[in-house]
Design an enzyme around this catalytic site. Structure first.
Site, mmCIF file in Angstrom:
data_model
loop_
_atom_site.group_PDB
_atom_site.id
_atom_site.type_symbol
_atom_site.label_atom_id
_atom_site.label_comp_id
_atom_site.label_asym_id
_atom_site.label_seq_id
_atom_site.Cartn_x
_atom_site.Cartn_y
_atom_site.Cartn_z
ATOM 1 N N ASP A 1 24.117 22.200 -33.104
ATOM 2 C CA ASP A 1 24.878 22.507 -31.899
ATOM 3 C C ASP A 1 23.964 22.486 -30.677
ATOM 4 O O ASP A 1 22.745 22.661 -30.802
ATOM 5 C CB ASP A 1 25.537 23.889 -32.055
ATOM 6 N N GLY A 2 24.558 22.310 -29.515
ATOM 7 C CA GLY A 2 23.822 22.373 -28.262
ATOM 8 C C GLY A 2 23.652 23.812 -27.806
ATOM 9 O O GLY A 2 24.104 24.748 -28.472
ATOM 10 N N LYS B 1 25.358 30.327 -25.158
ATOM 11 C CA LYS B 1 26.276 29.233 -25.461
ATOM 12 C C LYS B 1 27.642 29.571 -24.860
ATOM 13 O O LYS B 1 27.922 30.719 -24.571
ATOM 14 C CB LYS B 1 26.390 29.024 -26.975
ATOM 15 N N SER C 1 29.599 21.625 -30.034
ATOM 16 C CA SER C 1 30.299 21.081 -28.869
ATOM 17 C C SER C 1 29.328 20.827 -27.726
ATOM 18 O O SER C 1 28.211 21.350 -27.725
ATOM 19 C CB SER C 1 31.346 22.086 -28.384
ATOM 20 N N GLY C 2 29.784 20.066 -26.748
ATOM 21 C CA GLY C 2 28.973 19.825 -25.564
ATOM 22 C C GLY C 2 28.533 18.383 -25.444
ATOM 23 O O GLY C 2 28.971 17.513 -26.207
ATOM 24 N N GLU D 1 32.007 28.177 -32.289
ATOM 25 C CA GLU D 1 30.606 27.806 -32.541
ATOM 26 C C GLU D 1 29.880 28.914 -33.298
ATOM 27 O O GLU D 1 29.089 28.644 -34.209
ATOM 28 C CB GLU D 1 29.881 27.534 -31.221
#
Ligand SMILES: O=C[C@H](O)[C@H](O)[C@H](O)COP(=O)(O)O
Length: 280
Positions: free
Chosen positions: A120-121, A133, A64-65, A142
């Site tokens: 992922d970010g 995160k 996400s992000g 996540e």
């Protein structure tokens, strides 16, 4: 496959890993309209996909992000043939929408508890690839997808690349809590755990607190450097508090982290401590 650095070339020629140029080159104007930070996010994401999402990978976790859309963009550029037998697992509402709107096959982790690679970010990543995160309140799902993955890869712009967590990212460690327990957990954080300025995250365009995709609240807990030198220890302490669902500290999970830099180079930190640079 040849990787074209999108910051330094005038056009991107997105070649699918099946050898099909799926979208053609982006126009120069589109390139120039990206800010340096956005361009850095995209560069990290493209490089990470090119090096880690292989033809044989069938189950792919999507984080996400604001950096992850570039991951999906690059995966789509690998071509319809590469993606037709793949299934993509989201970490929340945003990534689910991203997968669906990109025309990729949507799956769920309860169907696919083993994932080939998750990308992922991160809000910040330290020298040992521990990361914060949950800036977008997605860290519970996540972490499930990071744990389910054979390979977990982080993508971020240069601002996230730090020696110790908490250097640039100041809100603190995101902690998802069940609503019933939030006041008790806040008190524990203030009085026992060592985060006197921990606060309940409030929504911006809604009165009241942020509510996660799981119906829970989020507490942001800043910690002094001494805690962030050994983030695993503080993570374990927080996780033991009754009412805590998940802590946004991901320790010893990532295989590598990709950072897009302002000059168009990419820094790749690996979990064995080595650091590689892809020149601009
Ligand atoms: O809850 C959100 C996630 O952990 C994000 O991956 C993290 O906040 C980084 O997001 P961005 O890529 O927008 O900096």
């Amino acid at each position: 496959m040849t990787f074209s650095n999108p910051l330094v070339t005038q056009t991107i020629r997105p070649m699918g890993i099946d050898g099909i140029n799926t979208q053609g080159a982006l126009p120069v104007a589109a390139e120039q309209s990206l800010s340096v930070i956005e361009a850095s996010k995209r560069l990290a994401a493209y490089t990470a996909v090119d090096q880690n999402v292989k033809l044989e990978h069938r189950v792919i976790g999507i984080g996400s992000g604001s950096t992850v859309p570039y991951v999906v963009e690059r995966i789509v550029q690998q071509g319809k043939e590469s993606n037709k037998n793949r299934v993509f697992i989201p970490t929340g509402f945003q990534s689910k929408e991203l997968i669906v709107s990109s025309g990729l096959n949507l799956g769920d982790v309860d169907q696919y508890p083993t994932i080939d690679v998750t990308l992922d970010g991160a809000d910040e990543v330290d020298h040992q690839l521990n990361c914060i995160k949950g800036g977008g309140a997605c860290h519970l799902r996540e972490k499930v997808l990071a744990e389910a993955a054979t390979t977990f890869i982080l993508v971020a712009d240069y601002r996230k690349n730090v020696e110790f967590l908490g250097t640039n990212f100041k809100p603190g460690v995101p902690i998802e809590v069940v609503p019933f327990a939030y006041a008790k957990v806040l008190q524990n954080l203030h009085q026992v755990i060592g985060s006197p300025n921990a606060t309940l995250r409030m929504a911006v365009k809604k009165a009241g607190p942020v509510v996660t995709d799981n119906g829970n609240f989020v507490i942001d807990a800043p910690f002094d450097r001494k805690f962030m030198e050994e983030p695993y220890k503080i993570m374990a302490k927080i996780k033991m508090l009754t009412g805590v669902v998940e802590v946004g500290l991901f320790c010893h999970m990532a295989k590598s982290a990709y950072f897009g830099n302002e000059d168009g180079s990419v820094t790749i930190k690996l979990n064995d401590g080595t650091v590689e640079h892809v020149a601009a």
